[in-house]
Design an enzyme around this catalytic site. Structure first.
Site, PDB file in Angstrom:
ATOM      1  N   THR A 203       1.783   1.495   6.538  1.00 56.35           N
ATOM      2  CA  THR A 203       0.328   1.254   5.727  1.00 56.35           C
ATOM      3  C   THR A 203       0.057  -0.302   5.837  1.00 56.35           C
ATOM      4  OG1 THR A 203       0.819   1.006   3.642  1.00 56.35           O
ATOM      5  CG2 THR A 203       0.502   3.193   4.633  1.00 56.35           C
TER       6      THR A 203
ATOM      7  N   ASP B 185     -12.674  -0.849  -8.960  1.00 55.24           N
ATOM      8  CA  ASP B 185     -11.656  -1.316  -9.241  1.00 55.24           C
ATOM      9  C   ASP B 185     -11.019  -0.585 -10.214  1.00 55.24           C
ATOM     10  OD1 ASP B 185      -9.645  -2.895 -10.553  1.00 55.24           O
ATOM     11  OD2 ASP B 185     -10.338  -4.682 -10.631  1.00 55.24           O
ATOM     12  N   VAL B 186      -9.626   0.108 -10.217  1.00 50.64           N
ATOM     13  CA  VAL B 186      -9.292   1.199 -10.846  1.00 50.64           C
ATOM     14  C   VAL B 186      -8.550   0.516 -12.236  1.00 50.64           C
ATOM     15  CG1 VAL B 186      -8.786   2.997  -9.087  1.00 50.64           C
ATOM     16  CG2 VAL B 186      -6.960   1.130  -9.784  1.00 50.64           C
TER      17      VAL B 186
ATOM     18  N   TYR C  97       7.047  -3.748  -9.864  1.00 51.22           N
ATOM     19  CA  TYR C  97       6.567  -2.768  -8.907  1.00 51.22           C
ATOM     20  C   TYR C  97       7.345  -1.444  -9.310  1.00 51.22           C
ATOM     21  CZ  TYR C  97       5.066   0.144  -4.837  1.00 51.22           C
ATOM     22  OH  TYR C  97       4.569   1.231  -4.127  1.00 51.22           O
TER      23      TYR C  97
ATOM     24  N   ASP D 113     -12.650   2.438  -3.674  1.00 53.03           N
ATOM     25  CA  ASP D 113     -11.847   1.505  -3.359  1.00 53.03           C
ATOM     26  C   ASP D 113     -12.196   0.199  -3.997  1.00 53.03           C
ATOM     27  OD1 ASP D 113      -9.154   1.230  -0.975  1.00 53.03           O
ATOM     28  OD2 ASP D 113      -9.987  -0.583  -1.899  1.00 53.03           O
TER      29      ASP D 113
ATOM     30  N   LYS E 207       5.937   1.891 -11.143  1.00 54.60           N
ATOM     31  CA  LYS E 207       5.762   3.423 -10.558  1.00 54.60           C
ATOM     32  C   LYS E 207       6.371   4.263 -11.381  1.00 54.60           C
ATOM     33  CE  LYS E 207       3.222   2.322  -6.918  1.00 54.60           C
ATOM     34  NZ  LYS E 207       2.102   3.420  -6.523  1.00 54.60           N
TER      35      LYS E 207
HETATM   36  N1  LIG Z   1       3.440   1.900   1.875  1.00 56.21           N
HETATM   37  C1  LIG Z   1       4.617   2.326   1.321  1.00 56.21           C
HETATM   38  O1  LIG Z   1       5.664   1.891   1.929  1.00 56.21           O
HETATM   39  C2  LIG Z   1       4.306   2.767   0.167  1.00 56.21           C
HETATM   40  C3  LIG Z   1       5.588   3.514  -0.422  1.00 56.21           C
HETATM   41  C4  LIG Z   1       5.761   4.133  -1.569  1.00 56.21           C
HETATM   42  C5  LIG Z   1       4.539   4.093  -2.352  1.00 56.21           C
HETATM   43  N2  LIG Z   1       3.335   3.505  -1.929  1.00 56.21           N
HETATM   44  C6  LIG Z   1       2.328   3.737  -2.614  1.00 56.21           C
HETATM   45  O2  LIG Z   1       1.197   4.397  -1.978  1.00 56.21           O
HETATM   46  C7  LIG Z   1      -0.232   4.004  -2.488  1.00 56.21           C
HETATM   47  C8  LIG Z   1      -1.245   3.517  -1.225  1.00 56.21           C
HETATM   48  O3  LIG Z   1      -0.460   2.392  -0.646  1.00 56.21           O
HETATM   49  P1  LIG Z   1      -0.577   2.078   0.920  1.00 56.21           P
HETATM   50  O4  LIG Z   1       0.647   1.778   1.462  1.00 56.21           O
HETATM   51  O5  LIG Z   1      -1.250   3.094   1.496  1.00 56.21           O
HETATM   52  O6  LIG Z   1      -1.443   0.678   0.793  1.00 56.21           O
HETATM   53  P2  LIG Z   1      -2.461   0.143   1.121  1.00 56.21           P
HETATM   54  O7  LIG Z   1      -2.478  -1.422   0.721  1.00 56.21           O
HETATM   55  O8  LIG Z   1      -2.811   0.230   2.860  1.00 56.21           O
HETATM   56  O9  LIG Z   1      -3.778   0.757   0.539  1.00 56.21           O
HETATM   57  C9  LIG Z   1      -4.044   0.696  -1.121  1.00 56.21           C
HETATM   58  C10 LIG Z   1      -5.399   0.670  -1.013  1.00 56.21           C
HETATM   59  O10 LIG Z   1      -5.646   0.528  -2.436  1.00 56.21           O
HETATM   60  C11 LIG Z   1      -6.756  -0.323  -2.977  1.00 56.21           C
HETATM   61  N3  LIG Z   1      -6.754  -0.917  -4.054  1.00 56.21           N
HETATM   62  C12 LIG Z   1      -5.740  -2.026  -4.432  1.00 56.21           C
HETATM   63  N4  LIG Z   1      -6.036  -2.357  -5.601  1.00 56.21           N
HETATM   64  C13 LIG Z   1      -7.060  -1.712  -5.970  1.00 56.21           C
HETATM   65  C14 LIG Z   1      -7.686  -1.771  -7.280  1.00 56.21           C
HETATM   66  N5  LIG Z   1      -7.601  -2.254  -8.287  1.00 56.21           N
HETATM   67  N6  LIG Z   1      -8.714  -0.587  -7.576  1.00 56.21           N
HETATM   68  C15 LIG Z   1      -8.943   0.370  -6.303  1.00 56.21           C
HETATM   69  N7  LIG Z   1      -8.407   0.180  -5.123  1.00 56.21           N
HETATM   70  C16 LIG Z   1      -7.341  -0.657  -5.072  1.00 56.21           C
HETATM   71  C17 LIG Z   1      -6.584  -1.274  -1.669  1.00 56.21           C
HETATM   72  O11 LIG Z   1      -7.702  -2.020  -1.242  1.00 56.21           O
HETATM   73  C18 LIG Z   1      -6.079  -0.457  -0.361  1.00 56.21           C
HETATM   74  O12 LIG Z   1      -7.381   0.085   0.406  1.00 56.21           O
HETATM   75  C19 LIG Z   1       0.220   2.874  -3.674  1.00 56.21           C
HETATM   76  O13 LIG Z   1       0.207   3.389  -4.902  1.00 56.21           O
HETATM   77  C20 LIG Z   1       1.469   2.483  -3.078  1.00 56.21           C
HETATM   78  O14 LIG Z   1       2.098   1.757  -4.138  1.00 56.21           O
HETATM   79  C21 LIG Z   1       3.193   3.008  -0.710  1.00 56.21           C
END
Ligand SMILES: NC(=O)c1ccc[n+]([C@@H]2O[C@H](COP(=O)([O-])OP(=O)(O)OC[C@H]3O[C@@H](n4cnc5c(N)ncnc54)[C@H](O)[C@@H]3O)[C@@H](O)[C@H]2O)c1
Length: 264
Positions: free
Chosen positions: A207, A64-65, A172, A42, A176
Site C-alpha cells: 500500500t 481527520d479521525v 506504532y 479520509d 496497534k
Molecule cells: N501496509 C501495511 O503493511 C500494513 C500492515 C499492518 C497494518 N496496516 C494498517 O492498515 C491500515 C491502512 O493502511 P494502508 O497500508 O492502507 O496505508 P495507506 O497509507 O495506503 O492508507 C492509509 C489512509 O489513511 C488515511 N489517513 C491517515 N491519517 C488519517 C486521519 N487522521 N484521518 C483520516 N484518514 C487518515 C491516509 O490519508 C490514507 O489514505 C492502517 O491502519 C495501517 O496501520 C498496514
C-alpha cells in the site's frame, strides 16, 4: 474479489475510514461492487473525491479521525441521509517514516536500531492520536449510531506488529496493541446491543504505507518460506468477510492475516 460475492452488501449503508488509499480504498471498492452505499472518509479529501468519481454509490467525506467532532459529523451525515449505518470499516492509520529510516540505517550498518531514546513527543503523539485516539472516536460514533437499531458490523484494521513488536517501532506497536484491546472491549459491550466489532491484523501489505518503507527494511520481510507482501485486496477481503453476515458469530476476533510469517 470474486463474483460470488456480488450483492453481498446490497442496500447496506457503509462508512470506510482511510478510504483514500491502500486497504481502505480496496474495502470501499469491494463494498461498492457488492451493493453497498459507501461513505468514503479520509483526511486526504482529493483522494476520496477521485475514488467517488470512479465508483458508483460512493460519497467522499473529508475527515481527520483524530478530531472527534469531525468523526461525529461524518457519522451524523450518513445517518441523516440514510437513516442508519450498517457497516463501518476503520482503516485510517499512520506509520512513522522517520523511525523506519532509522531502523533501515541500522540494518544496513549491521547495528542494533536506536530509536526510542531519539523519539520525540510529537512523533509519539502523532501515531497515538491517529491510530489509537482515532479508533476510539470511530468506535464511539459507530456504537452510538448502530446500537439504537440493534444491528451493525464494525471492522477495525490493527496490525501484526501488535503481536510481533518490531525493535525501533514502539509507538506504532503500542498504538496497534491498544487498538486491538480497545476493539475487543467495545466488542464485548456492543454485542449486547446487536453490534459486532472485529479486527483484522494484517502483516506486510502493498500500500502507500508500504511504499514508505525503505528497501533495506522491505528486504528483511522477504522470506521465500512465507507469502509475499499481501495485496490491499487480500486484506480487504478479510475485512469484508468480518463485516458480512457470514461472520455472524465472530465478536471481538482479531484475525491475523500475515501470510504465515508467525502464528499467535
Ligand atoms: N501496509 C501495511 O503493511 C500494513 C500492515 C499492518 C497494518 N496496516 C494498517 O492498515 C491500515 C491502512 O493502511 P494502508 O497500508 O492502507 O496505508 P495507506 O497509507 O495506503 O492508507 C492509509 C489512509 O489513511 C488515511 N489517513 C491517515 N491519517 C488519517 C486521519 N487522521 N484521518 C483520516 N484518514 C487518515 C491516509 O490519508 C490514507 O489514505 C492502517 O491502519 C495501517 O496501520 C498496514
Amino acid at each position: 474479489m470474486g463474483d460470488d460475492h456480488t450483492g453481498r452488501f446490497d442496500g447496506r449503508i457503509a462508512l470506510v475510514t482511510g478510504a483514500g488509499s491502500g486497504i481502505g480504498a480496496a474495502v470501499a471498492r469491494g463494498l461498492a461492487a457488492q451493493g453497498a452505499e459507501v461513505f468514503a472518509a479520509d483526511v486526504d479529501g482529493p483522494a476520496v473525491e477521485a475514488l467517488a468519481e470512479e465508483l458508483r454509490r460512493t460519497h467522499p467525506v473529508t475527515v481527520d479521525v483524530a478530531e472527534p467532532a469531525q468523526v461525529d459529523a461524518a457519522f451524523d451525515e450518513a445517518v441523516r441521509r440514510h437513516g442508519r449505518l450498517d457497516v463501518v470499516v476503520h482503516a485510517a492509520g499512520v506509520d512513522d517514516p522517520t523511525a523506519k529510516e532509522w531502523i533501515a540505517e541500522a540494518l544496513v550498518a549491521e547495528e542494533p536500531p536506536v530509536v526510542t531514546g531519539r523519539l520525540g513527543d510529537a512523533a509519539w503523539r502523532r501515531v497515538m492520536r491517529v491510530n489509537l485516539d482515532g479508533t476510539f472516536h470511530v468506535l464511539r460514533a459507530a456504537v452510538r449510531v448502530m446500537a439504537p437499531h440493534r444491528s451493525g458490523a464494525v471492522v477495525t484494521v490493527g496490525s501484526s506488529s501488535a503481536f510481533d513488536a518490531q525493535a525501533g517501532y514502539p509507538h506504532y506497536a503500542a498504538s496497534k496493541a491498544g487498538m486491538h484491546a480497545l476493539s475487543q472491549s467495545v466488542a464485548k459491550e456492543a454485542i449486547a446491543f446487536g453490534v459486532r466489532v472485529n479486527t483484522v491484523a494484517p502483516g506486510p501489505t502493498e500500500t502507500g504505507m508500504a511504499a514508505r518503507t525503505p528497501a533495506a527494511l522491505r528486504q528483511g520481510f522477504a522470506d521465500p518460506r512465507v507469502r509475499p507482501y499481501a495485496t490491499a485486496e487480500e486484506i480487504a477481503d478479510v475485512a469484508l468477510f468480518l463485516a458480512s453476515d457470514e461472520a455472524v458469530n465472530l465478536v471481538g476476533a482479531v484475525l491475523l492475516a500475515n501470510g504465515g510469517r508467525f502464528t499467535v
